[in-house]
Motif scaffolding. Structure first.
Motif, PDB file in Angstrom:
ATOM      1  N   ASP A   1      48.897  43.837  -3.260  1.00 41.69           N
ATOM      2  CA  ASP A   1      50.307  43.657  -3.611  1.00 41.69           C
ATOM      3  C   ASP A   1      50.667  42.167  -3.611  1.00 41.69           C
ATOM      4  O   ASP A   1      50.426  41.459  -2.617  1.00 41.69           O
ATOM      5  CB  ASP A   1      51.210  44.390  -2.625  1.00 41.69           C
ATOM      6  CG  ASP A   1      51.133  45.893  -2.780  1.00 41.69           C
ATOM      7  OD1 ASP A   1      50.585  46.358  -3.791  1.00 41.69           O
ATOM      8  OD2 ASP A   1      51.616  46.614  -1.874  1.00 41.69           O
ATOM      9  N   GLY A   2      51.204  41.707  -4.732  1.00 41.57           N
ATOM     10  CA  GLY A   2      51.611  40.317  -4.835  1.00 41.57           C
ATOM     11  C   GLY A   2      50.482  39.338  -5.015  1.00 41.57           C
ATOM     12  O   GLY A   2      50.709  38.126  -5.084  1.00 41.57           O
ATOM     13  N   ARG A   3      49.259  39.820  -5.108  1.00 44.07           N
ATOM     14  CA  ARG A   3      48.099  38.952  -5.260  1.00 44.07           C
ATOM     15  C   ARG A   3      47.607  38.939  -6.704  1.00 44.07           C
ATOM     16  O   ARG A   3      47.851  39.862  -7.469  1.00 44.07           O
ATOM     17  CB  ARG A   3      46.950  39.412  -4.362  1.00 44.07           C
ATOM     18  CG  ARG A   3      47.128  39.151  -2.882  1.00 44.07           C
ATOM     19  CD  ARG A   3      45.898  39.609  -2.121  1.00 44.07           C
ATOM     20  NE  ARG A   3      45.951  39.299  -0.699  1.00 44.07           N
ATOM     21  CZ  ARG A   3      45.475  38.191  -0.147  1.00 44.07           C
ATOM     22  NH1 ARG A   3      44.914  37.260  -0.917  1.00 44.07           N
ATOM     23  NH2 ARG A   3      45.551  37.991   1.155  1.00 44.07           N
ATOM     24  N   ARG A   4      46.889  37.896  -7.050  1.00 46.33           N
ATOM     25  CA  ARG A   4      46.203  37.834  -8.333  1.00 46.33           C
ATOM     26  C   ARG A   4      44.870  38.553  -8.182  1.00 46.33           C
ATOM     27  O   ARG A   4      44.168  38.397  -7.179  1.00 46.33           O
ATOM     28  CB  ARG A   4      45.990  36.378  -8.748  1.00 46.33           C
ATOM     29  CG  ARG A   4      45.320  36.201 -10.103  1.00 46.33           C
ATOM     30  CD  ARG A   4      45.431  34.750 -10.566  1.00 46.33           C
ATOM     31  NE  ARG A   4      44.616  34.506 -11.750  1.00 46.33           N
ATOM     32  CZ  ARG A   4      43.426  33.914 -11.744  1.00 46.33           C
ATOM     33  NH1 ARG A   4      42.907  33.485 -10.589  1.00 46.33           N
ATOM     34  NH2 ARG A   4      42.746  33.733 -12.850  1.00 46.33           N
ATOM     35  N   ALA A   5      44.510  39.349  -9.192  1.00 41.08           N
ATOM     36  CA  ALA A   5      43.278  40.127  -9.118  1.00 41.08           C
ATOM     37  C   ALA A   5      42.780  40.410 -10.529  1.00 41.08           C
ATOM     38  O   ALA A   5      43.476  40.160 -11.522  1.00 41.08           O
ATOM     39  CB  ALA A   5      43.514  41.442  -8.370  1.00 41.08           C
ATOM     40  N   THR A   6      41.564  40.948 -10.610  1.00 38.54           N
ATOM     41  CA  THR A   6      41.031  41.368 -11.896  1.00 38.54           C
ATOM     42  C   THR A   6      40.247  42.657 -11.721  1.00 38.54           C
ATOM     43  O   THR A   6      39.941  43.078 -10.603  1.00 38.54           O
ATOM     44  CB  THR A   6      40.141  40.277 -12.529  1.00 38.54           C
ATOM     45  OG1 THR A   6      39.881  40.603 -13.906  1.00 38.54           O
ATOM     46  CG2 THR A   6      38.805  40.155 -11.799  1.00 38.54           C
ATOM     47  N   THR A   7      39.937  43.289 -12.839  1.00 36.82           N
ATOM     48  CA  THR A   7      39.076  44.461 -12.885  1.00 36.82           C
ATOM     49  C   THR A   7      38.514  44.541 -14.294  1.00 36.82           C
ATOM     50  O   THR A   7      38.750  43.644 -15.112  1.00 36.82           O
ATOM     51  CB  THR A   7      39.838  45.746 -12.495  1.00 36.82           C
ATOM     52  OG1 THR A   7      38.910  46.832 -12.340  1.00 36.82           O
ATOM     53  CG2 THR A   7      40.877  46.116 -13.561  1.00 36.82           C
ATOM     54  N   HIS A   8      37.766  45.575 -14.600  1.00 33.75           N
ATOM     55  CA  HIS A   8      37.163  45.693 -15.926  1.00 33.75           C
ATOM     56  C   HIS A   8      38.239  45.798 -17.000  1.00 33.75           C
ATOM     57  O   HIS A   8      39.231  46.515 -16.833  1.00 33.75           O
ATOM     58  CB  HIS A   8      36.258  46.927 -15.974  1.00 33.75           C
ATOM     59  CG  HIS A   8      35.293  46.927 -17.112  1.00 33.75           C
ATOM     60  ND1 HIS A   8      35.691  47.099 -18.426  1.00 33.75           N
ATOM     61  CD2 HIS A   8      33.941  46.764 -17.142  1.00 33.75           C
ATOM     62  CE1 HIS A   8      34.626  47.057 -19.214  1.00 33.75           C
ATOM     63  NE2 HIS A   8      33.562  46.846 -18.460  1.00 33.75           N
ATOM     64  N   TRP A   9      38.046  45.102 -18.112  1.00 38.68           N
ATOM     65  CA  TRP A   9      39.071  45.071 -19.161  1.00 38.68           C
ATOM     66  C   TRP A   9      39.371  46.462 -19.724  1.00 38.68           C
ATOM     67  O   TRP A   9      40.493  46.720 -20.157  1.00 38.68           O
ATOM     68  CB  TRP A   9      38.646  44.136 -20.294  1.00 38.68           C
ATOM     69  CG  TRP A   9      37.389  44.523 -21.031  1.00 38.68           C
ATOM     70  CD1 TRP A   9      36.116  44.117 -20.738  1.00 38.68           C
ATOM     71  CD2 TRP A   9      37.274  45.376 -22.178  1.00 38.68           C
ATOM     72  NE1 TRP A   9      35.211  44.671 -21.622  1.00 38.68           N
ATOM     73  CE2 TRP A   9      35.900  45.440 -22.521  1.00 38.68           C
ATOM     74  CE3 TRP A   9      38.194  46.077 -22.956  1.00 38.68           C
ATOM     75  CZ2 TRP A   9      35.431  46.196 -23.603  1.00 38.68           C
ATOM     76  CZ3 TRP A   9      37.724  46.827 -24.034  1.00 38.68           C
ATOM     77  CH2 TRP A   9      36.365  46.874 -24.344  1.00 38.68           C
ATOM     78  N   GLN A  10      38.387  47.371 -19.679  1.00 38.21           N
ATOM     79  CA  GLN A  10      38.612  48.695 -20.253  1.00 38.21           C
ATOM     80  C   GLN A  10      39.615  49.525 -19.466  1.00 38.21           C
ATOM     81  O   GLN A  10      40.193  50.465 -20.010  1.00 38.21           O
ATOM     82  CB  GLN A  10      37.289  49.452 -20.363  1.00 38.21           C
ATOM     83  CG  GLN A  10      36.367  48.924 -21.448  1.00 38.21           C
ATOM     84  CD  GLN A  10      35.089  49.733 -21.547  1.00 38.21           C
ATOM     85  OE1 GLN A  10      34.512  50.134 -20.529  1.00 38.21           O
ATOM     86  NE2 GLN A  10      34.626  49.971 -22.764  1.00 38.21           N
TER      87      GLN A  10
END
Length: 331
Positions: free
Chosen positions: A132-141
């Motif tokens: 929550d409130g953080r920058r993050a990433t995951t798979h584009w799909q």
């Protein structure tokens, strides 16, 4: 001191006197390839890490392949971890709410432990409220699905991984390799990270983001790509390269080159050049005794002030502070 642990405190970016414990959490639907990444990368780091694997309830877990995995440890081992890596799971296993045993397992993790998700495991961290409130990433799909489920997370689907301090998230399968190498580099410097990469026959650093891997029409001719020009530019980072220089080498118009470069790499040529110059500067600051002015000249920044500006924008520290941290870690 915890059972089986060697006595000493981990100091991020500093000199470590003990082996760091990495615990990998395998959940139902785990991808076997990603499950093995932490052991392969950290296990090649000259004994600096101990890698253990556990499940949320101590029982075998189903993989997304045609077999199950049995591990040696249950969730109690999570309380002893310096770093916890959650391996990715098949999208069909992504939970709307965390199962009770998974929530209980995550609750065992120390508040100062580093957390890492590979690919879809970001959904697990988000479901636990840790993003929550953080920058993050995951798979584009699955990025659209992630945004719908967790609108309070600052999702960036264009990058290979995000280092947000205590919590790191990565994109698709091979990005698990990228983020683990990044951790080795952060903890012990580029020399050891490069050694690990060579041992595993993988690049120590991949430029660009996920955009270069998103499905796109195949170019009519491989010769029309920008890869050769990128290689040419990397050998000339010390020169004042311009977009016109790059386009001329590729034998394209400025507009065509810029469009194809962005399609292949996921960023503009100018941004890519800065990224490569910063990466090269970081290596020189770690591995050489060149002055900041000399490093700036070696990588194509006009002045030391320009290097300071771009390095601070990239990682938030000055060249001298970066050198002190990573040369100490290397020693």
């Amino acid at each position: 001191m915890r059972d089986g642990e060697q006595e000493v405190q981990r100091v991020p970016g500093g000199v470590e006197d003990r082996v760091e414990r990495v615990v990998v959490l395998a959940l139902d639907g785990v991808y076997p390839f990603e499950l093995g990444i932490p052991s392969r990368i950290f296990g090649a780091a000259d004994g600096r890490y101990e890698v253990l694997t556990c499940t949320a309830d101590g029982r075998p877990v189903r993989t997304n392949a045609d077999f199950t995995v049995t591990v040696e440890h249950g969730p109690e081992i999570l309380a002893t971890a310096d770093t916890v890596v959650i391996a990715s799971i098949d999208p069909s296993y992504i939970p709307v709410e965390l199962p009770a045993e998974v929530a209980a397992a995550l609750a065992r993790i120390r508040s100062d432990a580093r957390l890492v998700s590979i690919c879809t495991a970001a959904f697990v961290l988000a479901a636990a409220g840790l993003l929550d409130g953080r920058r993050a990433t995951t798979h584009w799909q699955v990025s659209d699905r992630f945004r719908r489920m967790y609108p309070t997370v600052d999702l960036d689907p264009d990058v290979l991984f995000v280092d947000d301090g205590r919590i790191l998230t990565s994109a698709g399968a091979a990005s698990g390799v990228d983020v683990c190498l990044h951790i080795v580099r952060t903890d012990h410097g580029s020399e050891l990270a490069n050694k690990v990469a060579r041992s595993c026959v993988v690049p120590p650093f991949r430029d660009g983001g996920q955009a270069q891997y998103i499905e796109q029409p195949v170019p009519q001719s491989a010769a029309a790509g920008t890869a050769a020009t990128r290689s040419w530019a990397l050998e000339r980072l010390h020169e004042p390269l311009t977009l016109a220089d790059l386009a001329a080498h590729a034998r394209m118009s400025l507009r065509t080159f810029a469009r194809r470069f962005n399609d292949e790499v996921g960023m503009s040529p100018g941004r890519w050049l800065i990224q490569q110059r910063v990466a090269r500067a970081r290596h020189l600051l770690e591995a050489s005794d060149l002055s900041v002015d000399q490093v700036a000249g070696q990588v194509g920044f006009a002045t030391a002030a320009s290097l300071r500006q771009h390095l601070h924008a990239a990682i938030g520290v000055s060249p001298q502070a970066y050198r002190r941290t990573f040369q100490a870690a290397a020693r």
